[in-house]
Design a protein around this motif. Sequence first.
Motif, PDB file in Angstrom:
ATOM      1  N   ALA A   1     -25.690  95.107  94.306  1.00  0.00           N
ATOM      2  CA  ALA A   1     -26.488  96.219  93.780  1.00  0.00           C
ATOM      3  C   ALA A   1     -27.174  96.983  94.908  1.00  0.00           C
ATOM      4  CB  ALA A   1     -27.526  95.685  92.791  1.00  0.00           C
ATOM      5  N   GLY A   2     -27.744  96.235  95.886  1.00  0.00           N
ATOM      6  CA  GLY A   2     -28.383  96.909  97.016  1.00  0.00           C
ATOM      7  C   GLY A   2     -27.401  97.706  97.849  1.00  0.00           C
ATOM      8  N   GLY A   3     -26.208  97.136  98.091  1.00  0.00           N
ATOM      9  CA  GLY A   3     -25.206  97.859  98.859  1.00  0.00           C
ATOM     10  C   GLY A   3     -24.727  99.115  98.160  1.00  0.00           C
ATOM     11  N   LEU A   4     -24.522  99.005  96.840  1.00  0.00           N
ATOM     12  CA  LEU A   4     -24.091 100.182  96.088  1.00  0.00           C
ATOM     13  C   LEU A   4     -25.170 101.267  96.102  1.00  0.00           C
ATOM     14  CD1 LEU A   4     -22.050 101.585  94.282  1.00  0.00           C
ATOM     15  CD2 LEU A   4     -23.025 100.360  92.320  1.00  0.00           C
ATOM     16  N   ALA A   5     -26.440 100.856  96.000  1.00  0.00           N
ATOM     17  CA  ALA A   5     -27.531 101.828  96.036  1.00  0.00           C
ATOM     18  C   ALA A   5     -27.571 102.545  97.374  1.00  0.00           C
ATOM     19  CB  ALA A   5     -28.864 101.122  95.775  1.00  0.00           C
ATOM     20  N   LEU A   6     -27.410 101.818  98.462  1.00  0.00           N
ATOM     21  CA  LEU A   6     -27.408 102.439  99.784  1.00  0.00           C
ATOM     22  C   LEU A   6     -26.231 103.391  99.935  1.00  0.00           C
ATOM     23  CD1 LEU A   6     -28.669 102.618 102.580  1.00  0.00           C
ATOM     24  CD2 LEU A   6     -27.272 100.651 103.271  1.00  0.00           C
ATOM     25  N   THR A   7     -25.080 102.993  99.417  1.00  0.00           N
ATOM     26  CA  THR A   7     -23.897 103.857  99.496  1.00  0.00           C
ATOM     27  C   THR A   7     -24.128 105.169  98.739  1.00  0.00           C
ATOM     28  OG1 THR A   7     -22.467 101.917  99.666  1.00  0.00           O
ATOM     29  CG2 THR A   7     -21.437 104.001  99.018  1.00  0.00           C
ATOM     30  N   LEU A   8     -24.672 105.058  97.525  1.00  0.00           N
ATOM     31  CA  LEU A   8     -24.935 106.265  96.737  1.00  0.00           C
ATOM     32  C   LEU A   8     -25.941 107.171  97.422  1.00  0.00           C
ATOM     33  CD1 LEU A   8     -25.076 104.760  93.119  1.00  0.00           C
ATOM     34  CD2 LEU A   8     -23.228 106.109  94.156  1.00  0.00           C
ATOM     35  N   LEU A   9     -27.009 106.594  97.992  1.00  0.00           N
ATOM     36  CA  LEU A   9     -28.021 107.408  98.662  1.00  0.00           C
ATOM     37  C   LEU A   9     -27.447 108.078  99.904  1.00  0.00           C
ATOM     38  CD1 LEU A   9     -30.953 108.349  98.760  1.00  0.00           C
ATOM     39  CD2 LEU A   9     -31.476 106.330 100.142  1.00  0.00           C
ATOM     40  N   ALA A  10     -26.627 107.335 100.661  1.00  0.00           N
ATOM     41  CA  ALA A  10     -26.016 107.920 101.862  1.00  0.00           C
ATOM     42  C   ALA A  10     -25.099 109.075 101.490  1.00  0.00           C
ATOM     43  CB  ALA A  10     -25.250 106.842 102.620  1.00  0.00           C
ATOM     44  N   ALA A  11     -24.328 108.903 100.423  1.00  0.00           N
ATOM     45  CA  ALA A  11     -23.437 109.980  99.986  1.00  0.00           C
ATOM     46  C   ALA A  11     -24.244 111.192  99.529  1.00  0.00           C
ATOM     47  CB  ALA A  11     -22.538 109.484  98.861  1.00  0.00           C
TER      48      ALA A  11
ATOM     49  N   VAL B   1     -35.402 108.038 105.676  1.00  0.00           N
ATOM     50  CA  VAL B   1     -35.504 106.664 106.172  1.00  0.00           C
ATOM     51  C   VAL B   1     -36.292 105.806 105.193  1.00  0.00           C
ATOM     52  CG1 VAL B   1     -36.401 105.218 108.029  1.00  0.00           C
ATOM     53  CG2 VAL B   1     -35.309 107.408 108.565  1.00  0.00           C
ATOM     54  N   ARG B   2     -37.434 106.324 104.762  1.00  0.00           N
ATOM     55  CA  ARG B   2     -38.248 105.545 103.830  1.00  0.00           C
ATOM     56  C   ARG B   2     -37.525 105.364 102.496  1.00  0.00           C
ATOM     57  NH1 ARG B   2     -44.650 106.233 103.189  1.00  0.00           N
ATOM     58  NH2 ARG B   2     -44.337 105.928 105.418  1.00  0.00           N
ATOM     59  N   SER B   3     -36.804 106.381 102.080  1.00  0.00           N
ATOM     60  CA  SER B   3     -36.091 106.282 100.805  1.00  0.00           C
ATOM     61  C   SER B   3     -34.989 105.238 100.859  1.00  0.00           C
ATOM     62  CB  SER B   3     -35.524 107.649 100.417  1.00  0.00           C
ATOM     63  OG  SER B   3     -36.563 108.587 100.227  1.00  0.00           O
ATOM     64  N   CYS B   4     -34.315 105.115 102.014  1.00  0.00           N
ATOM     65  CA  CYS B   4     -33.276 104.082 102.146  1.00  0.00           C
ATOM     66  C   CYS B   4     -33.863 102.694 101.911  1.00  0.00           C
ATOM     67  CB  CYS B   4     -32.636 104.156 103.532  1.00  0.00           C
ATOM     68  SG  CYS B   4     -31.518 105.557 103.758  1.00  0.00           S
TER      69      CYS B   4
ATOM     70  N   LEU C   1     -37.075 103.051  90.668  1.00  0.00           N
ATOM     71  CA  LEU C   1     -38.346 102.332  90.750  1.00  0.00           C
ATOM     72  C   LEU C   1     -38.798 102.192  92.203  1.00  0.00           C
ATOM     73  CD1 LEU C   1     -37.802  99.523  88.076  1.00  0.00           C
ATOM     74  CD2 LEU C   1     -39.280 101.536  87.895  1.00  0.00           C
ATOM     75  N   GLY C   2     -37.843 101.940  93.105  1.00  0.00           N
ATOM     76  CA  GLY C   2     -38.203 101.846  94.512  1.00  0.00           C
ATOM     77  C   GLY C   2     -38.753 103.146  95.053  1.00  0.00           C
ATOM     78  N   LEU C   3     -38.115 104.270  94.705  1.00  0.00           N
ATOM     79  CA  LEU C   3     -38.615 105.573  95.136  1.00  0.00           C
ATOM     80  C   LEU C   3     -39.986 105.864  94.546  1.00  0.00           C
ATOM     81  CD1 LEU C   3     -35.387 107.778  94.872  1.00  0.00           C
ATOM     82  CD2 LEU C   3     -36.526 106.999  96.959  1.00  0.00           C
ATOM     83  N   LEU C   4     -40.178 105.450  93.302  1.00  0.00           N
ATOM     84  CA  LEU C   4     -41.434 105.726  92.622  1.00  0.00           C
ATOM     85  C   LEU C   4     -42.588 104.987  93.284  1.00  0.00           C
ATOM     86  CD1 LEU C   4     -42.458 107.301  90.133  1.00  0.00           C
ATOM     87  CD2 LEU C   4     -42.257 105.186  88.825  1.00  0.00           C
ATOM     88  N   VAL C   5     -42.308 103.781  93.786  1.00  0.00           N
ATOM     89  CA  VAL C   5     -43.377 102.966  94.362  1.00  0.00           C
ATOM     90  C   VAL C   5     -43.683 103.358  95.806  1.00  0.00           C
ATOM     91  CG1 VAL C   5     -44.049 100.621  94.986  1.00  0.00           C
ATOM     92  CG2 VAL C   5     -42.882 101.037  92.825  1.00  0.00           C
ATOM     93  N   VAL C   6     -42.664 103.471  96.633  1.00  0.00           N
ATOM     94  CA  VAL C   6     -42.924 103.687  98.069  1.00  0.00           C
ATOM     95  C   VAL C   6     -42.167 104.870  98.649  1.00  0.00           C
ATOM     96  CG1 VAL C   6     -43.485 101.277  98.503  1.00  0.00           C
ATOM     97  CG2 VAL C   6     -41.116 102.028  98.692  1.00  0.00           C
ATOM     98  N   GLY C   7     -41.391 105.585  97.874  1.00  0.00           N
ATOM     99  CA  GLY C   7     -40.520 106.604  98.434  1.00  0.00           C
ATOM    100  C   GLY C   7     -41.138 107.985  98.542  1.00  0.00           C
ATOM    101  N   ASN C   8     -42.326 108.110  99.149  1.00  0.00           N
ATOM    102  CA  ASN C   8     -42.907 109.427  99.372  1.00  0.00           C
ATOM    103  C   ASN C   8     -43.618 109.452 100.712  1.00  0.00           C
ATOM    104  OD1 ASN C   8     -45.931 108.820  98.907  1.00  0.00           O
ATOM    105  ND2 ASN C   8     -44.972 108.039  97.051  1.00  0.00           N
ATOM    106  N   VAL C   9     -43.715 110.645 101.301  1.00  0.00           N
ATOM    107  CA  VAL C   9     -44.377 110.807 102.598  1.00  0.00           C
ATOM    108  C   VAL C   9     -45.287 112.025 102.526  1.00  0.00           C
ATOM    109  CG1 VAL C   9     -42.523 109.748 103.930  1.00  0.00           C
ATOM    110  CG2 VAL C   9     -42.455 112.202 103.480  1.00  0.00           C
ATOM    111  N   ARG C  10     -46.372 111.980 103.283  1.00  0.00           N
ATOM    112  CA  ARG C  10     -47.280 113.131 103.407  1.00  0.00           C
ATOM    113  C   ARG C  10     -46.879 113.935 104.634  1.00  0.00           C
ATOM    114  NH1 ARG C  10     -51.719 113.271 100.338  1.00  0.00           N
ATOM    115  NH2 ARG C  10     -52.778 114.606 101.863  1.00  0.00           N
ATOM    116  N   VAL C  11     -46.639 115.235 104.419  1.00  0.00           N
ATOM    117  CA  VAL C  11     -46.098 116.091 105.473  1.00  0.00           C
ATOM    118  C   VAL C  11     -46.854 117.422 105.475  1.00  0.00           C
ATOM    119  CG1 VAL C  11     -44.037 117.226 106.374  1.00  0.00           C
ATOM    120  CG2 VAL C  11     -43.830 115.065 105.148  1.00  0.00           C
TER     121      VAL C  11
END
Length: 549
Positions: free
Chosen positions: A175-185, A148-151, A56-66
Motif C-alpha cells: 500500500a505504501g509503495g503504491l501510494a508513493l508511485t501514484l504521488l510521483a506520477a 517532499v513533505r507530502s511524500c 489522511l496523511g496529507l490532512l495530518v502533516v501534509g502542509n507547509v507555511r510559505v
Amino acid sequence: MARVPAAVRATISRLRPARRPRPAPTTAVLEPVPPPAGRLRRALGLTAVVLLGAWLGLLVVGNVRVPVGPMDTTMTLRPSLTGGTKINVSPLGALHLDSHTAPVRLDVNVDQLDPARSQALVDHPERFSGLQDEVARDIGHGALDLAVRSCVAVVTGATALGLAVYRRPRRALAAGGLALTLLAASGATAYATWNPKSVLEPRFSGLLSSAPSLVGDARSIVTEFDVYQRELARLVSNVTKLYDATSTLPAYRPDPTTIRVLHVSDIHLNPASWKIIASLVEQYEVNVIVDSGDTMDHGTSAENGFLDPIEDLGAPYVWVRGNHDSHTTQRYLEDLKNVHVLDDGRAVSLAGLRFAGMGDPQFTPDRTDRPGAEASQELAGARLATALRDQRAAGTPVDVAVAHEPQAARQTDGEVPLVLAGHVHHQEMEVLPYGTRLRVEGSTGGSGLRAVEDEHPDPIEASILYFDRDTRRLQAWDAIRLGGLGLTTAEVSRHLVEENQPGATPTPSPTPSAASAAPPGPSTVLAIPPAIPYASHVPDALKSAQAGR
C-alpha cells in the motif's frame, strides 16, 4: 512351445528390479485460485486503502507555511479530478488558477498580509511589474517543499492504514509503495503541465467575483498609481499655497485661538489617502482629525496593517465604525497610539472640543441591504442622542457628535450643535429642524476600488472645520475636492456659517475671536462666491509652483 527351465526363470527374476508398491491415493487440500471478480475486488480494496491513507496523511502533516509575495500562506495538496491551484482569501472568496493538470490540487490559504512587504509594494508600485515572477517563484519553492513533505505523509498514511486493515506487513508495504508511485506520477504530470502565467488569468468566486469589474486592467492602474499617489500629495500643498496667493475672498482667517478639525470619511483602503491627510494636517496646522468610518473595505484582520500610518499623521485621530469596518478593525484601532475610538455615545475631549460618537450598527462589507437596516440606524442615532443628553445633564456638553450614517446622525437634532457623518461618498451640509448642523463628508479615499466602477473616477474629498475656542462653535469650513484616480484637478471651497457671512445680522454677543475672523472695512459687504474652482488653471499654476520648490 518349450518351457523355460525353472533355473533360468529364477535368474531372470533376480536380475529384474523390484517393483515398488504404488502409493495409495491421497486427498490434497490446495488454495483455490480466485476468480477474476475476486481479484478485481482485492485491487479496488487496496486502492481504496491507499487513497484513504494518503489523504489522511496529507490532512495530518501534509502542509507547509510559505511566504508568497506580500502574503503569509499555508500550502496543502488535495486530491482532485482537474488539478489547478485554489487560493482561499477568507472571507472574501477564492481565486482559481489553471496552474497544472494532475489528479492533485494545490490549495493556498492566505493567512495574513505581511505589513512590511505590503507597505513596500504600496510605496514602490513599480515592484508590481515583477510580482508575477515573484509569486510564481515563491509558489514553485513552496511546491517543492510541499512535495517532499507530502511524500512522507502519503507513504506513512497509506502504510499505516494498510497495516491496520490487512494486518500483514507485506500488504501494508504494498500500500505504501503504491501510494508513493501514484504521488510521483501525479507530481510528474503537474510539473510537466505547470503554467506560471495562470496567475494573470484567475477565476474569482465569492465576494471576489466582482474584482475584475472593479479593477479593470490592473496592470494599467498599477502603472499609473505611483504618479497618482505622488502628484495628489503634492497637489494639496501647492493648491493651498495658490489659494492663499490668489483668493479674492474676504477669507476667514483663523487666529491662534481657532481650533482646526480635519473631517475625513470612507477611505476604503486607499493607501494614497494617508499621504494626502498628512499633507493637509501640515498645511492647515490641524488640531484633530475626525474619521466618520468605512476606513476599511471588508473589515478583515488581514487589512489591519493598513491602519498603522494613523499613528504618524501628526494629530489626534477620532474614529467611529462604518458599515465596512468590523469589531476586529475597531479593536485594532483601540490599541494604536493617538487614536480615540468612539462608540455607544462615548465622549472624549481633545484640543478644547468634546466629541461623542456611535459606531454603525450594520456590518455589510458586501454592500448588501439587510432587513431592518433603517430601523437599526434610527435606534443607533436615538442611543447617541440619549448619551448626548446625559452628557449635558452631567455638565459636560458635547460639541461635535460623530456617526457614519446620516440617517443615524439626524436623530441627534437639537442635542448637539454639530454632527458629522459620511457613507454617501459626497459632501452635504444641512441645518436640521431643531438647529443641529449636519455635515456629511465625501470619500477621502475616492471610494477605494469603486473609483473605477463608473465612467469618471470618484473625487477625493475632505474638509477643514474651523471652531471658535471660546464658544466651541463652527465658524467656517474649507471643502477640499481633488480629482480622482489618474486626474490632477483640485477645488477648494471656503464657506462661512450664516451668522458669520458679510451682511448677516451679528450675534448678540460676538466673541473676540469671532470678531477678529471677519475682515475689517468695506470688504465685509462683498459677495462671497460659493467656491473657487482650480480645475481649469491648476495644471499651469502647478508648473510654476513646482518650479519654485
